[in-house]
Design a protein around this motif. Sequence first.
Motif, PDB file in Angstrom:
ATOM      1  N   UNK A 131       0.829  -1.204   0.000  1.00  0.00           N
ATOM      2  CA  UNK A 131       0.000   0.000   0.000  1.00  0.00           C
ATOM      3  C   UNK A 131       0.865   1.256   0.000  1.00  0.00           C
ATOM      4  N   UNK A 132       0.240   2.350  -0.408  1.00  0.00           N
ATOM      5  CA  UNK A 132       0.910   3.642  -0.325  1.00  0.00           C
ATOM      6  C   UNK A 132       1.097   4.037   1.139  1.00  0.00           C
ATOM      7  N   UNK A 133       2.252   4.620   1.442  1.00  0.00           N
ATOM      8  CA  UNK A 133       2.456   5.155   2.780  1.00  0.00           C
ATOM      9  C   UNK A 133       1.888   6.575   2.807  1.00  0.00           C
ATOM     10  N   UNK A 134       0.910   6.789   3.680  1.00  0.00           N
ATOM     11  CA  UNK A 134       0.166   8.049   3.696  1.00  0.00           C
ATOM     12  C   UNK A 134       0.071   8.614   5.109  1.00  0.00           C
ATOM     13  N   UNK A 135      -0.011   9.939   5.239  1.00  0.00           N
ATOM     14  CA  UNK A 135      -0.413  10.512   6.528  1.00  0.00           C
ATOM     15  C   UNK A 135      -1.866  10.114   6.794  1.00  0.00           C
ATOM     16  N   UNK A 136      -2.128   9.540   7.974  1.00  0.00           N
ATOM     17  CA  UNK A 136      -3.469   9.083   8.301  1.00  0.00           C
ATOM     18  C   UNK A 136      -4.180  10.102   9.183  1.00  0.00           C
ATOM     19  N   UNK A 137      -5.484  10.246   8.972  1.00  0.00           N
ATOM     20  CA  UNK A 137      -6.262  11.187   9.770  1.00  0.00           C
ATOM     21  C   UNK A 137      -6.438  10.656  11.191  1.00  0.00           C
ATOM     22  N   UNK A 138      -6.377  11.543  12.191  1.00  0.00           N
ATOM     23  CA  UNK A 138      -6.456  11.114  13.590  1.00  0.00           C
ATOM     24  C   UNK A 138      -7.889  10.943  14.086  1.00  0.00           C
ATOM     25  N   UNK A 139      -8.751  10.386  13.228  1.00  0.00           N
ATOM     26  CA  UNK A 139     -10.177  10.234  13.543  1.00  0.00           C
ATOM     27  C   UNK A 139     -10.632   8.859  13.086  1.00  0.00           C
ATOM     28  N   UNK A 140     -11.412   8.175  13.928  1.00  0.00           N
ATOM     29  CA  UNK A 140     -12.089   6.953  13.500  1.00  0.00           C
ATOM     30  C   UNK A 140     -13.391   7.385  12.824  1.00  0.00           C
ATOM     31  N   UNK A 149     -31.555  12.579  16.955  1.00  0.00           N
ATOM     32  CA  UNK A 149     -32.348  11.545  16.281  1.00  0.00           C
ATOM     33  C   UNK A 149     -33.789  11.592  16.768  1.00  0.00           C
ATOM     34  N   UNK A 150     -34.733  11.080  15.968  1.00  0.00           N
ATOM     35  CA  UNK A 150     -36.147  11.108  16.377  1.00  0.00           C
ATOM     36  C   UNK A 150     -36.384  10.299  17.648  1.00  0.00           C
ATOM     37  N   UNK A 151     -37.456  10.627  18.347  1.00  0.00           N
ATOM     38  CA  UNK A 151     -37.863   9.849  19.515  1.00  0.00           C
ATOM     39  C   UNK A 151     -38.353   8.474  19.072  1.00  0.00           C
ATOM     40  N   UNK A 152     -38.324   7.536  20.006  1.00  0.00           N
ATOM     41  CA  UNK A 152     -38.960   6.242  19.786  1.00  0.00           C
ATOM     42  C   UNK A 152     -38.121   5.204  19.091  1.00  0.00           C
ATOM     43  N   UNK A 153     -36.856   5.493  18.824  1.00  0.00           N
ATOM     44  CA  UNK A 153     -35.998   4.486  18.196  1.00  0.00           C
ATOM     45  C   UNK A 153     -35.558   3.454  19.222  1.00  0.00           C
ATOM     46  N   UNK A 154     -35.234   2.271  18.740  1.00  0.00           N
ATOM     47  CA  UNK A 154     -34.839   1.197  19.638  1.00  0.00           C
ATOM     48  C   UNK A 154     -33.793   0.325  18.952  1.00  0.00           C
ATOM     49  N   UNK A 155     -33.490  -0.805  19.548  1.00  0.00           N
ATOM     50  CA  UNK A 155     -32.494  -1.721  18.988  1.00  0.00           C
ATOM     51  C   UNK A 155     -32.826  -2.066  17.538  1.00  0.00           C
ATOM     52  N   UNK A 156     -31.845  -1.862  16.651  1.00  0.00           N
ATOM     53  CA  UNK A 156     -31.923  -2.219  15.229  1.00  0.00           C
ATOM     54  C   UNK A 156     -32.883  -1.362  14.423  1.00  0.00           C
ATOM     55  N   UNK A 157     -33.279  -0.213  14.968  1.00  0.00           N
ATOM     56  CA  UNK A 157     -34.129   0.704  14.195  1.00  0.00           C
ATOM     57  C   UNK A 157     -33.340   1.276  13.020  1.00  0.00           C
ATOM     58  N   UNK A 158     -33.927   1.311  11.815  1.00  0.00           N
ATOM     59  CA  UNK A 158     -33.279   2.010  10.717  1.00  0.00           C
ATOM     60  C   UNK A 158     -33.290   3.513  10.995  1.00  0.00           C
ATOM     61  N   UNK A 159     -32.208   4.183  10.663  1.00  0.00           N
ATOM     62  CA  UNK A 159     -32.133   5.622  10.866  1.00  0.00           C
ATOM     63  C   UNK A 159     -32.746   6.349   9.666  1.00  0.00           C
ATOM     64  N   UNK A 160     -33.256   7.561   9.875  1.00  0.00           N
ATOM     65  CA  UNK A 160     -33.847   8.310   8.760  1.00  0.00           C
ATOM     66  C   UNK A 160     -32.881   8.491   7.605  1.00  0.00           C
ATOM     67  N   UNK A 161     -31.595   8.634   7.916  1.00  0.00           N
ATOM     68  CA  UNK A 161     -30.547   8.701   6.912  1.00  0.00           C
ATOM     69  C   UNK A 161     -29.244   8.237   7.545  1.00  0.00           C
ATOM     70  N   UNK A 162     -28.298   7.857   6.719  1.00  0.00           N
ATOM     71  CA  UNK A 162     -26.998   7.439   7.223  1.00  0.00           C
ATOM     72  C   UNK A 162     -26.308   8.622   7.893  1.00  0.00           C
ATOM     73  N   UNK A 163     -25.780   8.405   9.103  1.00  0.00           N
ATOM     74  CA  UNK A 163     -25.179   9.498   9.862  1.00  0.00           C
ATOM     75  C   UNK A 163     -23.703   9.236  10.139  1.00  0.00           C
ATOM     76  N   UNK A 164     -22.969  10.309  10.322  1.00  0.00           N
ATOM     77  CA  UNK A 164     -21.539  10.287  10.624  1.00  0.00           C
ATOM     78  C   UNK A 164     -21.364  10.428  12.130  1.00  0.00           C
ATOM     79  N   UNK A 165     -20.765   9.423  12.766  1.00  0.00           N
ATOM     80  CA  UNK A 165     -20.620   9.418  14.221  1.00  0.00           C
ATOM     81  C   UNK A 165     -19.173   9.083  14.586  1.00  0.00           C
ATOM     82  N   UNK A 166     -18.271  10.045  14.459  1.00  0.00           N
ATOM     83  CA  UNK A 166     -16.843   9.775  14.634  1.00  0.00           C
ATOM     84  C   UNK A 166     -16.446   9.529  16.081  1.00  0.00           C
ATOM     85  N   UNK A 167     -15.257   8.963  16.249  1.00  0.00           N
ATOM     86  CA  UNK A 167     -14.671   8.803  17.571  1.00  0.00           C
ATOM     87  C   UNK A 167     -13.195   9.191  17.503  1.00  0.00           C
ATOM     88  N   UNK A 168     -12.607   9.304  18.679  1.00  0.00           N
ATOM     89  CA  UNK A 168     -11.167   9.481  18.752  1.00  0.00           C
ATOM     90  C   UNK A 168     -10.479   8.211  18.284  1.00  0.00           C
TER      91      UNK A 168
END
Length: 300
Positions: A101-110, A136-155
């Motif tokens: 692979x190419x050696x690249x500077x990697x972003x410090x975000x998951x 997010x809307x009220x009433x969601x639970x385990x395995x609920x589909x989200x209204x749209x795909x969302x970005x939820x980053x971590x360290x």
Amino acid sequence: MTTTPSDAPPIPGHAPIYSGKVRDLYAPLDANGDPREDVLLLVASDRISAYDHVLDSVIPDKGRVLTQLSLWWFEQFSSLVPNHIVSTDVPSEVEGRAVLVRRLPMLPVECIARAYLTGSGLAEYREVGSVCGVALPDGLTEASPLPETIFTPTTKAPMGQHDQPITYAQVEDLIGAELASKVAEMTTSILAHGNEIAAARGILVADTKVEFGVAGDELVLADEVLTPDSSRFWRAEDHVVGVPQKSYDKQYVRDWLTSAESGWDRTSGDAPPALPADVVAATRETYVAAYEAITGDTFR
């Protein structure tokens, strides 16, 4: 269990650079015996991690599944985003589970995207009604589909520490507003496009984690993509909102570790136990099943 470059198995003509939870990095040596600075050999081991621990068990063929499935997805996304692959011509010692692979500077975000609510995202939603600052809307639970795909980053925490959820504004602080916008859009696009492809194969991709490097002003997809290590795969025909789903990924291992059978308390600070032979075998079958369901090919 922690790993260092010296833990990586020796490969003739290559200098070990880094040994992570699952992957080992090597620098090919040039004609003078010096490590090259333009490329890296990325090797997927058969190690498996869970809850920030590398287990004292290996899953046979896991490295091959991760590598071959990532290569398949990189090809599917070739018109969407460039990737870091240079060649699959690798030393015989790691054939089938390594890429140059190419050696690249990697972003410090998951970079995490979610299409369904589960896992840590569900836990955060139940507590505050949002995930990483995304309301997010009220009433969601385990395995609920989200209204749209969302970005939820971590360290991107050091090995042995837990990645922490961060907001989009914090990503902007880390890498700048322009790059943050590109990363969020590309991460959600990868999951959305991946779900379009997987849906035709009866698979739902609940969420995924991807990593990006940068080459000039260009984002480059790196590491792995849409594998059982980085994503949650569910059978569409078995999907029922409100209950935990049967996963075709390493959730199987997490579930066993937190079961009464394992005898492990994840809050104890102790290392988890080794996996019994039947769990190792079932985990391998789960990874292979994910590969075959998604690609339509028989794993060899």
